[in-house]
Design a protein around this motif. Structure first.
Motif, PDB file in Angstrom:
ATOM      1  N   THR A  55       0.838  -1.202   0.000  1.00  0.00           N
ATOM      2  CA  THR A  55       0.000   0.000   0.000  1.00  0.00           C
ATOM      3  C   THR A  55       0.871   1.248   0.000  1.00  0.00           C
ATOM      4  N   LEU A  56       1.902   1.259   0.826  1.00  0.00           N
ATOM      5  CA  LEU A  56       2.807   2.411   0.858  1.00  0.00           C
ATOM      6  C   LEU A  56       3.574   2.557  -0.453  1.00  0.00           C
ATOM      7  N   ARG A  57       3.951   1.457  -1.046  1.00  0.00           N
ATOM      8  CA  ARG A  57       4.676   1.524  -2.327  1.00  0.00           C
ATOM      9  C   ARG A  57       3.794   2.068  -3.446  1.00  0.00           C
ATOM     10  N   ALA A  58       2.519   1.746  -3.395  1.00  0.00           N
ATOM     11  CA  ALA A  58       1.590   2.190  -4.449  1.00  0.00           C
ATOM     12  C   ALA A  58       1.088   3.624  -4.234  1.00  0.00           C
ATOM     13  N   ALA A  59       1.283   4.169  -3.051  1.00  0.00           N
ATOM     14  CA  ALA A  59       0.753   5.499  -2.721  1.00  0.00           C
ATOM     15  C   ALA A  59       1.513   6.595  -3.463  1.00  0.00           C
ATOM     16  N   ALA A  60       0.771   7.609  -3.871  1.00  0.00           N
ATOM     17  CA  ALA A  60       1.374   8.748  -4.568  1.00  0.00           C
ATOM     18  C   ALA A  60       2.081   9.690  -3.599  1.00  0.00           C
ATOM     19  N   ALA A  61       1.733   9.616  -2.319  1.00  0.00           N
ATOM     20  CA  ALA A  61       2.311  10.497  -1.302  1.00  0.00           C
ATOM     21  C   ALA A  61       2.435   9.728   0.010  1.00  0.00           C
ATOM     22  N   PRO A  62       3.257  10.229   0.938  1.00  0.00           N
ATOM     23  CA  PRO A  62       3.358   9.579   2.251  1.00  0.00           C
ATOM     24  C   PRO A  62       1.989   9.493   2.916  1.00  0.00           C
ATOM     25  N   MET A  63       1.805   8.472   3.754  1.00  0.00           N
ATOM     26  CA  MET A  63       0.497   8.226   4.371  1.00  0.00           C
ATOM     27  C   MET A  63       0.604   8.227   5.890  1.00  0.00           C
ATOM     28  N   THR A  64      -0.488   8.588   6.538  1.00  0.00           N
ATOM     29  CA  THR A  64      -0.590   8.505   7.995  1.00  0.00           C
ATOM     30  C   THR A  64      -1.027   7.103   8.382  1.00  0.00           C
ATOM     31  N   VAL A  65      -0.977   6.809   9.670  1.00  0.00           N
ATOM     32  CA  VAL A  65      -1.456   5.525  10.171  1.00  0.00           C
ATOM     33  C   VAL A  65      -2.920   5.340   9.809  1.00  0.00           C
ATOM     34  N   ALA A  66      -3.721   6.386  10.015  1.00  0.00           N
ATOM     35  CA  ALA A  66      -5.160   6.308   9.731  1.00  0.00           C
ATOM     36  C   ALA A  66      -5.410   6.027   8.247  1.00  0.00           C
ATOM     37  N   GLU A  67      -4.621   6.659   7.377  1.00  0.00           N
ATOM     38  CA  GLU A  67      -4.802   6.445   5.930  1.00  0.00           C
ATOM     39  C   GLU A  67      -4.418   5.027   5.532  1.00  0.00           C
ATOM     40  N   VAL A  68      -3.359   4.517   6.123  1.00  0.00           N
ATOM     41  CA  VAL A  68      -2.951   3.135   5.832  1.00  0.00           C
ATOM     42  C   VAL A  68      -4.016   2.170   6.339  1.00  0.00           C
ATOM     43  N   ALA A  69      -4.523   2.410   7.536  1.00  0.00           N
ATOM     44  CA  ALA A  69      -5.562   1.548   8.109  1.00  0.00           C
ATOM     45  C   ALA A  69      -6.806   1.540   7.245  1.00  0.00           C
ATOM     46  N   GLU A  70      -7.207   2.703   6.767  1.00  0.00           N
ATOM     47  CA  GLU A  70      -8.408   2.785   5.922  1.00  0.00           C
ATOM     48  C   GLU A  70      -8.184   2.092   4.588  1.00  0.00           C
ATOM     49  N   ALA A  71      -7.015   2.287   3.992  1.00  0.00           N
ATOM     50  CA  ALA A  71      -6.729   1.700   2.681  1.00  0.00           C
ATOM     51  C   ALA A  71      -6.600   0.187   2.735  1.00  0.00           C
ATOM     52  N   THR A  72      -6.184  -0.342   3.869  1.00  0.00           N
ATOM     53  CA  THR A  72      -5.939  -1.789   3.975  1.00  0.00           C
ATOM     54  C   THR A  72      -7.017  -2.540   4.746  1.00  0.00           C
ATOM     55  N   ASP A  73      -7.893  -1.793   5.419  1.00  0.00           N
ATOM     56  CA  ASP A  73      -8.923  -2.376   6.280  1.00  0.00           C
ATOM     57  C   ASP A  73      -8.293  -3.197   7.413  1.00  0.00           C
ATOM     58  N   ILE A  74      -7.195  -2.651   7.936  1.00  0.00           N
ATOM     59  CA  ILE A  74      -6.492  -3.261   9.067  1.00  0.00           C
ATOM     60  C   ILE A  74      -6.592  -2.279  10.232  1.00  0.00           C
ATOM     61  N   PRO A  75      -6.847  -2.753  11.445  1.00  0.00           N
ATOM     62  CA  PRO A  75      -6.963  -1.837  12.589  1.00  0.00           C
ATOM     63  C   PRO A  75      -5.690  -0.996  12.777  1.00  0.00           C
ATOM     64  N   GLN A  76      -5.873   0.224  13.255  1.00  0.00           N
ATOM     65  CA  GLN A  76      -4.746   1.144  13.410  1.00  0.00           C
ATOM     66  C   GLN A  76      -3.667   0.601  14.345  1.00  0.00           C
ATOM     67  N   THR A  77      -4.062  -0.071  15.424  1.00  0.00           N
ATOM     68  CA  THR A  77      -3.046  -0.611  16.345  1.00  0.00           C
ATOM     69  C   THR A  77      -2.171  -1.649  15.643  1.00  0.00           C
ATOM     70  N   THR A  78      -2.784  -2.452  14.793  1.00  0.00           N
ATOM     71  CA  THR A  78      -2.027  -3.459  14.040  1.00  0.00           C
ATOM     72  C   THR A  78      -1.145  -2.781  13.000  1.00  0.00           C
ATOM     73  N   VAL A  79      -1.675  -1.759  12.357  1.00  0.00           N
ATOM     74  CA  VAL A  79      -0.894  -1.004  11.368  1.00  0.00           C
ATOM     75  C   VAL A  79       0.342  -0.405  12.040  1.00  0.00           C
ATOM     76  N   ARG A  80       0.144   0.213  13.212  1.00  0.00           N
ATOM     77  CA  ARG A  80       1.279   0.820  13.937  1.00  0.00           C
ATOM     78  C   ARG A  80       2.355  -0.233  14.241  1.00  0.00           C
ATOM     79  N   PHE A  81       1.924  -1.401  14.692  1.00  0.00           N
ATOM     80  CA  PHE A  81       2.860  -2.479  15.003  1.00  0.00           C
ATOM     81  C   PHE A  81       3.711  -2.824  13.779  1.00  0.00           C
TER      82      PHE A  81
END
Length: 197
Positions: free
Chosen positions: A8-34
């Motif tokens: 997801t980060l490799r495909a992104a046009a710009a840097p992403m926040t934890v919340a944006e990564v969580a939304e794009a992947t449908d993974i909980p934010q705590t898991t994304v942070r880990f």
């Protein structure tokens, strides 16, 4: 999940926040942070701080760094077999294998006052499970067993060189007299000669 986040980060046009990564992947934010912490530690992503004027902590922005993912499987056995096959085609293959093992053994030696103890420590670190009895060292395991069965002349030459290399670091005439492979099918035997033991 780690691969999904990295992709997801490799495909992104710009840097992403934890919340944006969580939304794009449908993974909980705590898991994304880990996973982001682990990916950062592995050097696969870069963390930047977003510009910030107001109260509270600034947002962290994550972007992928061009790099191979080091979490994948390793197969050094294939590399070792390819190199052994290549070496086997040279006229002085066994001598070169001994020389390579000797160099490695000398580098791995502690050079302590007790050459046999030093040799046992090196062999143990390599996984040979050595047992000393007088001038003999029984090697109960071979960390290169499959290669030793397919290419015994070369693999055992490397082992001979390792023993010689360790002993060469000591001020003694102790030497490897012979290395017998697959004695009784369950061990190898290094026989030492000369020197103070």
């Amino acid at each position: 999940m780690r691969t999904t986040i990295l992709d997801t980060l490799r495909a992104a046009a710009a840097p992403m926040t934890v919340a944006e990564v969580a939304e794009a992947t449908d993974i909980p934010q705590t898991t994304v942070r880990f996973h982001l912490r682990a990916l950062t530690a592995d050097g696969l992503i870069v963390v930047d701080t977003a510009e910030h004027d107001g109260p509270g902590r600034p947002r962290l922005l994550y972007r992928a760094r061009p790099a191979m993912d080091p979490s994948g499987p390793r197969n050094y056995g294939i590399l070792a077999e390819v190199l052994l096959r290549t070496l086997a085609d040279t006229p002085d293959a066994a001598a070169r294998a001994v020389a390579a093992g000797r160099e490695w053994g000398a580098a791995g030696s502690s050079g302590s006052d007790e050459p046999v103890e030093d040799l046992l420590a090196v062999l143990d670190d390599l996984g040979f499970a050595p047992e000393a009895a007088g001038d003999r060292i029984r090697l109960n395991r071979c960390p290169f067993l499959e290669l030793a069965r397919r290419q015994p002349a070369l693999t055992c030459s490397v082992h001979r060189g390792i023993v010689q290399g360790v002993l060469s670091r000591h001020h003694t005439d102790l030497r490897l007299e012979r290395l017998d492979a697959f004695v009784d099918g369950d061990h190898c035997l290094a026989v030492l000669a000369g020197g103070r033991r």
